[in-house]
Design an enzyme around this catalytic site. Structure first.
Site, PDB file in Angstrom:
ATOM      1  N   ALA A  67      25.805  11.258   1.473  1.00  0.00           N
ATOM      2  CA  ALA A  67      26.284  12.625   1.283  1.00  0.00           C
ATOM      3  C   ALA A  67      27.518  12.553   0.388  1.00  0.00           C
ATOM      4  O   ALA A  67      28.137  11.497   0.250  1.00  0.00           O
ATOM      5  CB  ALA A  67      26.629  13.231   2.638  1.00  0.00           C
ATOM      6  N   GLY A 110      23.558   9.143   4.000  1.00  0.00           N
ATOM      7  CA  GLY A 110      22.580  10.222   3.811  1.00  0.00           C
ATOM      8  C   GLY A 110      21.443   9.803   2.886  1.00  0.00           C
ATOM      9  O   GLY A 110      20.330  10.332   2.996  1.00  0.00           O
ATOM     10  N   GLU A 113      19.103   8.082   5.064  1.00  0.00           N
ATOM     11  CA  GLU A 113      18.505   9.114   5.936  1.00  0.00           C
ATOM     12  C   GLU A 113      17.491   9.956   5.175  1.00  0.00           C
ATOM     13  O   GLU A 113      16.448  10.336   5.710  1.00  0.00           O
ATOM     14  CB  GLU A 113      19.619   9.995   6.528  1.00  0.00           C
ATOM     15  CG  GLU A 113      20.453   9.235   7.543  1.00  0.00           C
ATOM     16  CD  GLU A 113      21.742   9.949   7.936  1.00  0.00           C
ATOM     17  OE1 GLU A 113      22.428  10.490   7.035  1.00  0.00           O
ATOM     18  OE2 GLU A 113      22.066   9.982   9.128  1.00  0.00           O
ATOM     19  N   GLU A 133      28.618   5.014   7.361  1.00  0.00           N
ATOM     20  CA  GLU A 133      29.540   6.089   7.753  1.00  0.00           C
ATOM     21  C   GLU A 133      30.703   5.576   8.598  1.00  0.00           C
ATOM     22  O   GLU A 133      31.814   6.078   8.504  1.00  0.00           O
ATOM     23  CB  GLU A 133      28.782   7.184   8.533  1.00  0.00           C
ATOM     24  CG  GLU A 133      27.787   7.983   7.702  1.00  0.00           C
ATOM     25  CD  GLU A 133      26.396   7.362   7.621  1.00  0.00           C
ATOM     26  OE1 GLU A 133      26.227   6.174   8.014  1.00  0.00           O
ATOM     27  OE2 GLU A 133      25.474   8.068   7.170  1.00  0.00           O
TER      28      GLU A 133
END
Ligand code: CO8
Length: 259
Positions: A67, A110, A113, A133
């Site tokens: 992200a 992300g 993911e 993260e």
């Protein structure tokens, strides 16, 4: 579409679309705008009756490095709720056609993911996966603790999530995160070959099979078996099932129409 790039038909193949993430300066960091564009594009492809398989890729250097940290650094929980970015991620589940993630380079946070949200992953041999993260003071938020654990088991997932360290493509393959590892230079060609095979299968059966496999993550074995059986029965209402079985008996190749 500024942040993604659509090639359809891909390599002149009317059943296959290639979607590339396109924010090279930030290693395809998944901003809210990018995710909105991606989901809109997937929904359009899902509606297009010609499209049978979608390939999602990044660049040689990065599938996606996570992200967008710059966009998140100052965010409050309320900003994140108002921004509705998780709603966009949830919408990936609505796509009924197969999506193959073709991963070269980094698939981090992300990015990992997003790859796991696709139906399966084909990786270039230089690809790297992690849930980093924890290194920036947070935890996975789009499935890293859930999908990764289901894919590779608790012990390995826990180690990845708690250390944030990367694994290489060979390890990801051995651990069951990716379906196939191929030379990085030929990743798209090899993924295209797999997509072509799926595009030649009966499209309705492909969608029902995808739905049933995905249910296995959400149901007890008994409920999942019942669900599978109903989708199995349902294929017998399609002309393509008659075509497929007749073609086999007549020793010819089937011609599927998607109905
Ligand atoms: N967000 C924003 N910018 C990024 C990101 C990112 N995730 N990753 C890389 N960039 C930028 C860098 O800031 C840099 O920009 P600039 O050139 O302006 O300095 C550029 O991309 C190139 O990166 P590097 O110079 O760092 O390149 P290196 O080859 O040295 O390193 C790495 C590559 C190892 C990939 C490194 O960039 C890195 O560690 N990136 C961050 C990885 C990370 O922590 N990802 C997790 C983010 S958090 C997350 O994904 C939570 C998801 C929760 C769900 C979201 C729902 C909304």
């Amino acid at each position: 579409m500024e942040n993604i790039f659509l090639e359809y038909p891909y390599k002149n193949h009317h059943h296959i679309a290639l979607v590339s993430l396109n924010r090279p300066k930030v290693l395809n960091a998944l901003s809210t705008d990018l995710m909105n564009e991606l989901v809109d594009c997937f929904l359009d492809l899902d509606k297009n009756p010609e499209v049978r398989v979608i390939i999602l890729t990044g660049s040689d250097r990065a599938f996606a490095a996570g992200a967008d940290i710059a966009q998140m650094v100052a965010a409050t929980p309320i900003d994140q709720i108002n921004d509705q970015r998780f709603r966009t991620w949830e919408m990936l589940k609505l796509i009924t056609k197969p999506i193959i993630a073709a991963v070269n380079g980094f698939a981090l946070g992300g990015g990992c993911e997003l790859a796991m949200s696709c139906d399966f992953i084909i990786a270039g041999d230089e690809a790297k996966f992690s849930q980093p993260e924890i290194k920036i003071g947070t935890i996975p938020g789009a499935g890293g603790t859930q999908r990764l654990t289901r894919a590779i088991g608790k012990s390995k997932a826990m180690m990845m999530v708690l250390t944030g360290e990367m694994i290489d493509a060979k390890t990801a393959y051995e651990w069951g995160l990716v379906a196939k590892v191929v030379p990085s230079a030929t990743l798209l060609q090899e993924t295209f070959e797999v997509a072509k095979i799926i595009s030649e299968r009966a499209p309705v059966a492909v969608r029902l099979a995808k739905e049933a496999v995905n249910k296995s993550f959400e149901m007890t074995l008994k409920d999942g078996m019942d669900f599978e059986r109903r989708n199995f029965y349902l294929t017998f209402s399609s002309l393509d099932q008659k075509e497929g079985m007749n073609a086999f008996l007549e020793k010819r190749n089937p011609k599927y129409q998607g109905n």
